[in-house]
Design an enzyme around this catalytic site. Structure first.
Site, PDB file in Angstrom:
ATOM      1  N   LYS A  23       0.837  -1.206   0.000  1.00 42.36           N
ATOM      2  CA  LYS A  23       0.000   0.000   0.000  1.00 42.36           C
ATOM      3  C   LYS A  23       0.872   1.257   0.000  1.00 42.36           C
ATOM      4  O   LYS A  23       0.599   2.216  -0.717  1.00 42.36           O
ATOM      5  CB  LYS A  23      -0.954  -0.025   1.205  1.00 42.36           C
ATOM      6  CG  LYS A  23      -2.072  -1.051   1.028  1.00 42.36           C
ATOM      7  CD  LYS A  23      -2.868  -1.309   2.296  1.00 42.36           C
ATOM      8  CE  LYS A  23      -3.882  -2.439   2.051  1.00 42.36           C
ATOM      9  NZ  LYS A  23      -4.585  -2.869   3.260  1.00 42.36           N
ATOM     10  N   GLN A  40      -4.624  -1.363   9.513  1.00 37.44           N
ATOM     11  CA  GLN A  40      -4.536  -2.698   8.905  1.00 37.44           C
ATOM     12  C   GLN A  40      -5.151  -3.751   9.835  1.00 37.44           C
ATOM     13  O   GLN A  40      -4.770  -3.850  10.998  1.00 37.44           O
ATOM     14  CB  GLN A  40      -3.060  -3.026   8.603  1.00 37.44           C
ATOM     15  CG  GLN A  40      -2.856  -4.328   7.870  1.00 37.44           C
ATOM     16  CD  GLN A  40      -3.449  -4.321   6.460  1.00 37.44           C
ATOM     17  OE1 GLN A  40      -3.319  -3.359   5.717  1.00 37.44           O
ATOM     18  NE2 GLN A  40      -4.113  -5.408   6.100  1.00 37.44           N
ATOM     19  N   ASP A  65     -10.997   3.107   3.948  1.00 36.75           N
ATOM     20  CA  ASP A  65     -11.224   1.661   3.830  1.00 36.75           C
ATOM     21  C   ASP A  65     -12.721   1.359   3.691  1.00 36.75           C
ATOM     22  O   ASP A  65     -13.099   0.257   3.288  1.00 36.75           O
ATOM     23  CB  ASP A  65     -10.686   0.955   5.084  1.00 36.75           C
ATOM     24  CG  ASP A  65      -9.525   0.031   4.757  1.00 36.75           C
ATOM     25  OD1 ASP A  65      -9.290  -0.217   3.564  1.00 36.75           O
ATOM     26  OD2 ASP A  65      -8.869  -0.449   5.698  1.00 36.75           O
TER      27      ASP A  65
END
Ligand code: NDP
Length: 279
Positions: free
Chosen positions: A52, A96, A119
């Site tokens: 990422k 994460q 997200d």
């Protein structure tokens, strides 16, 4: 002939377009910024975070890395998120997952400002998706919709069957298909006759997490098959939830694993971050 959907190519095109958009934003004094929070040393999470950050760099997005010990106290993590929520350089915040067991994932995710929830997992984002309102869409489901669009398929009126009902893939992609006027069936582990449900699908989304679980002869001739599954076999191979070799002879279009849905997830994260910078 079956169309093998090239997720890498579609993702690259999106990332190139974003890089162009970012360079224009930077000319106007806005540098999109993504904070990436990693707790602990889960090897898979470390790989995802590295990918990422690299993707951000290539697109001209600034990434701010926060690597925290696995035993971090929840209030410390929440206070970091407070700081990131208040930091004008940070447009998107990614924590994460999965988190260490002692941390409550929903409390942590709920702490992110919905305006920075790139997200798309915050309950406000999911609620808005359900209501058909503008919001950050979860990245993998958004990537799936881009793949369907990339082959010129309109879900309107089509029988869409989603296998899997997780909060990160199955449920959100179902709402997105419904929003695009598909007729929707959602299957899960208690579904009575899965082959019969799958056989009706003009568009099949497989998000189960079981290697080669959906057999080729369940696939309707000409169906669009999107395989989200990422499963490691005993010989170390990465395979999807659909038995690719047999399914590809019946499908009209199908995503491979790897190289299908996977590359789209990061592309959509970058897209959400750029959108967040524009707000
Ligand atoms: P979850 O484990 O959270 O959900 C799996 C779903 O599959 C559940 O809803 C479960 O049903 C259903 N299921 C399990 N067994 C069966 C069965 N025998 N018949 C029908 N349904 C069944 O998985 P995720 O949604 O997180 O992920 C699914 C797959 O997608 C995984 O392989 C994961 O690695 C991959 N993935 C890939 C991403 C990418 O970027 N390419 C991103 C995210 C995930 P029930 O609810 O009843 O338990």
């Amino acid at each position: 002939m079956t169309n093998i959907i090239d997720g890498k190519k579609v993702a690259l095109k999106i990332r190139d377009e974003l890089a162009l958009e970012v360079s224009k934003l930077r000319e106007n004094g806005i540098t999109p910024g993504l904070a990436v929070v990693l707790v602990g040393t889960n090897p898979a999470s470390e790989v995802y975070v590295r990918m990422k950050k690299k993707a951000c760099q290539k697109a001209g997005i600034e990434s701010y890395s926060h690597e925290l010990p696995s035993n971090i106290q929840q209030d410390k993590l929440l206070s970091l998120i407070d700081n990131l929520n208040n930091d004008p350089k940070v447009h998107g915040i990614l924590v994460q997952l999965p988190l260490s067991k002692h941390l409550n994932e929903s409390i942590v995710i709920n702490h992110i400002l919905p305006e920075k929830d790139v997200d798309g997992f915050h309950p406000i984002s999911i609620g808005k998706l359900l209501l058909g309102e503008k919001c950050f869409r979860p990245c993998t489901p958004a990537g799936i919709m881009e793949l369907i669009d990339s082959i010129g398929i309109d879900p309107k009126g089509k029988q869409a069957v989603v296998v899997g009902r997780s909060n990160i893939v199955g449920k959100p992609v179902s709402f997105m298909l419904l929003e695009r006027h598909a007729t929707l069936t959602i299957c899960h582990s208690r579904t009575k006759d899965l082959p019969a449900e799958v056989k009706r699908a003009d568009i099949l989304i497989a998000a189960i997490g079981k290697a080669n679980f959906i057999k080729g002869d369940w696939i309707k001739e000409g169906a669009v098959v999107i395989d989200v599954g990422m499963n490691r076999t005993s010989d170390g191979k990465l395979v999807g939830d659909v038995e690719f070799e047999t399914a590809k002879d019946r499908a009209g279009a199908i995503t491979p694993v790897p190289g299908g849905v996977g590359p789209m997830t990061i592309a959509m994260l970058l897209k959400n971050t750029v959108e967040a910078a524009k707000i």
